[in-house]
Scaffold this motif. Sequence first.
Motif, PDB file in Angstrom:
ATOM      1  N   THR A  76       2.627   1.135  -2.037  1.00 52.93           N
ATOM      2  CA  THR A  76       1.182   2.066  -2.068  1.00 52.93           C
ATOM      3  C   THR A  76       0.217   1.591  -0.860  1.00 52.93           C
ATOM      4  OG1 THR A  76       0.326   0.463  -3.916  1.00 52.93           O
ATOM      5  CG2 THR A  76       1.478   2.590  -4.484  1.00 52.93           C
ATOM      6  N   PHE A  77      -0.172   2.468  -0.172  1.00 51.11           N
ATOM      7  CA  PHE A  77      -0.890   2.198   0.694  1.00 51.11           C
ATOM      8  C   PHE A  77      -2.126   1.417   0.516  1.00 51.11           C
ATOM      9  CE2 PHE A  77      -3.385   2.385   4.831  1.00 51.11           C
ATOM     10  CZ  PHE A  77      -2.439   2.261   5.862  1.00 51.11           C
ATOM     11  N   ASN A  78      -2.854   2.167  -0.703  1.00 52.66           N
ATOM     12  CA  ASN A  78      -3.808   1.774  -1.200  1.00 52.66           C
ATOM     13  C   ASN A  78      -3.976   1.860  -2.975  1.00 52.66           C
ATOM     14  OD1 ASN A  78      -7.196   1.566  -1.019  1.00 52.66           O
ATOM     15  ND2 ASN A  78      -6.826   3.182  -2.475  1.00 52.66           N
ATOM     16  N   MET A  88      -3.443   6.323   9.117  1.00 52.30           N
ATOM     17  CA  MET A  88      -2.195   6.563   8.718  1.00 52.30           C
ATOM     18  C   MET A  88      -1.444   5.839  10.014  1.00 52.30           C
ATOM     19  SD  MET A  88      -1.705   7.135   5.541  1.00 52.30           S
ATOM     20  CE  MET A  88      -2.977   5.934   5.254  1.00 52.30           C
ATOM     21  N   ARG A  91      -5.952  -2.574  -0.762  1.00 51.36           N
ATOM     22  CA  ARG A  91      -5.062  -1.722   0.426  1.00 51.36           C
ATOM     23  C   ARG A  91      -4.147  -2.664   1.252  1.00 51.36           C
ATOM     24  NH1 ARG A  91      -7.939   0.675   5.423  1.00 51.36           N
ATOM     25  NH2 ARG A  91      -5.806  -0.015   6.102  1.00 51.36           N
ATOM     26  N   THR A 123       5.879   9.980   3.458  1.00 47.60           N
ATOM     27  CA  THR A 123       4.518   9.655   3.027  1.00 47.60           C
ATOM     28  C   THR A 123       4.133  10.679   1.928  1.00 47.60           C
ATOM     29  OG1 THR A 123       3.977   8.709   4.988  1.00 47.60           O
ATOM     30  CG2 THR A 123       2.268   9.437   3.801  1.00 47.60           C
ATOM     31  N   CYS A 162       6.018   5.464   1.578  1.00 48.82           N
ATOM     32  CA  CYS A 162       4.648   5.166   1.296  1.00 48.82           C
ATOM     33  C   CYS A 162       3.984   6.116   0.447  1.00 48.82           C
ATOM     34  CB  CYS A 162       3.730   5.198   2.732  1.00 48.82           C
ATOM     35  SG  CYS A 162       2.130   4.959   2.725  1.00 48.82           S
ATOM     36  N   TYR A 192       1.025  12.319  -0.706  1.00 46.22           N
ATOM     37  CA  TYR A 192      -0.315  12.398  -1.268  1.00 46.22           C
ATOM     38  C   TYR A 192      -0.657  13.622  -2.029  1.00 46.22           C
ATOM     39  CZ  TYR A 192      -1.774  15.430   2.426  1.00 46.22           C
ATOM     40  OH  TYR A 192      -1.889  16.471   3.443  1.00 46.22           O
ATOM     41  N   ALA A 237       0.539   7.347  -0.345  1.00 46.90           N
ATOM     42  CA  ALA A 237      -0.563   7.151   0.330  1.00 46.90           C
ATOM     43  C   ALA A 237      -1.797   8.291  -0.236  1.00 46.90           C
ATOM     44  CB  ALA A 237      -0.601   7.517   1.601  1.00 46.90           C
ATOM     45  N   ALA A 244      -5.240   7.003   0.420  1.00 46.81           N
ATOM     46  CA  ALA A 244      -5.588   6.676   1.517  1.00 46.81           C
ATOM     47  C   ALA A 244      -5.726   7.881   2.451  1.00 46.81           C
ATOM     48  CB  ALA A 244      -4.473   5.688   1.795  1.00 46.81           C
ATOM     49  N   CYS A 245      -4.705   8.873   2.421  1.00 47.12           N
ATOM     50  CA  CYS A 245      -4.792   9.798   3.456  1.00 47.12           C
ATOM     51  C   CYS A 245      -6.254  10.583   3.634  1.00 47.12           C
ATOM     52  CB  CYS A 245      -3.721  10.899   3.183  1.00 47.12           C
ATOM     53  SG  CYS A 245      -2.031  10.599   3.747  1.00 47.12           S
TER      54      CYS A 245
END
Length: 423
Positions: free
Chosen positions: A188-190, A226, A197, A234, A215, A236, A217, A220-221
């Motif tokens: 996970t990015f965040n 990114m 994060r 990716t 990922c 989201y 995200a 985060a996105c």
Amino acid sequence: MRFNAATATRAAFAVNKAVLRSNAAVTPPAALLPAAYRFGGLRMMSDRPAAKPANIQFSSGPCKKRPGYSLANLDTEILGRSHRSKLGKQRLALAIDETRRILAVPDDYLIGIVPASDTGAYEMAMWNVLGARDVDVCHWESFGKGWFADAISHLKLRDAVAVNEHTAGYGDLPDLTKTGKDNDICFTFNGTTSGVRVPDGADFISDDRTGLTLCDATSACFAMNMPWDKLDITTYSWQKVLGGEGAHGVLILSPRAVERLESYTPENRPLPKIFRLTKKGKIDAGIFKGATINTPSMICVEDYIDALQWADSVGGVAGLVKRSEDNLAVVADYVAQNDWIDFLAKDPANRSSTSVCLTLDLTADEIKALVALLDKEEVALDIGGYRDAPPSIRIWCGSTVEKEDVEALMPWLGWAYEEVKGK
């Protein structure tokens, strides 16, 4: 200076002693005590703040709508029409094209709107590509832990490949450098439920990797930069940083991810229709042009387009990142001045600017009481920490949240803390 409860109590005791000696009212010097405090016998009580946030929505998902949002602003021409009509395809394609432009997604990456929010998008990726080589799963909060559980319990990847677990407790990151460039990496990015994060740039991912990166995200996105050259798959959902509606996910594929999809078919792994990304061994290109796998909600699509237009108006990703980081800075300043509250994320470099998780000098039940009190006072909604996280509060500071509302919330945290602590 961090003004703590013990300092406040000592100051109150000193002033009350003066009152007893002189039998006269004594006003503490302005330099001694912040305006947010008042006396109550020997215990320092917090003043009830005068101003409330103009918008009290701080939920971490679904998240606050953009400033100035109104259903009246949505283009409703498509409502009641087929998503496969000419107009329907145009609106879906517009959502994809604007996503690419605003997020600066490389031209050779594919973007598709898929079912079941970020969860559906990430599971779709896992079920299609994992199993071709060894896997590193990195997790430090509940959603990443869920991806690990799915990898070993449902996909049963350990029957065919090695699945390495890289984990850390809430508030920390695992040693991400232990991941292998020849392995597929899931992360996970965040961490939405821990407020932690990955470092900016995701430099733990090798530029000459042979494995894929998957990922998540979702929080985060649009609020964090990114590093597309590091990301092969990716995912989201609209409901996070842009404050969109639920039930739809976005899947972004690099050319390397497309090559995997077209060259690898997992054995003994039936895929439900809503997970299928290929036809006859080739990528289903229609998905990435707006021909969705199943029927999307077109009003949710219009809601997303509206959010993208707003994002463009505030400076695109750069403007969105700044808004979120400015909100985090407000919280960080407040935390620095009060020792009863702290970030769950231990390393400032890894603090999330969206899902800001905070620990308090309170018991779990007292934290619940504080959350309920701020809800009752119509100051902050939905700020309780995630159910699997340590006792904490979680304040959404994403790009749609106004800095002024975060500033107005901070003194209320102190007031609620004193109210709960004093009972």
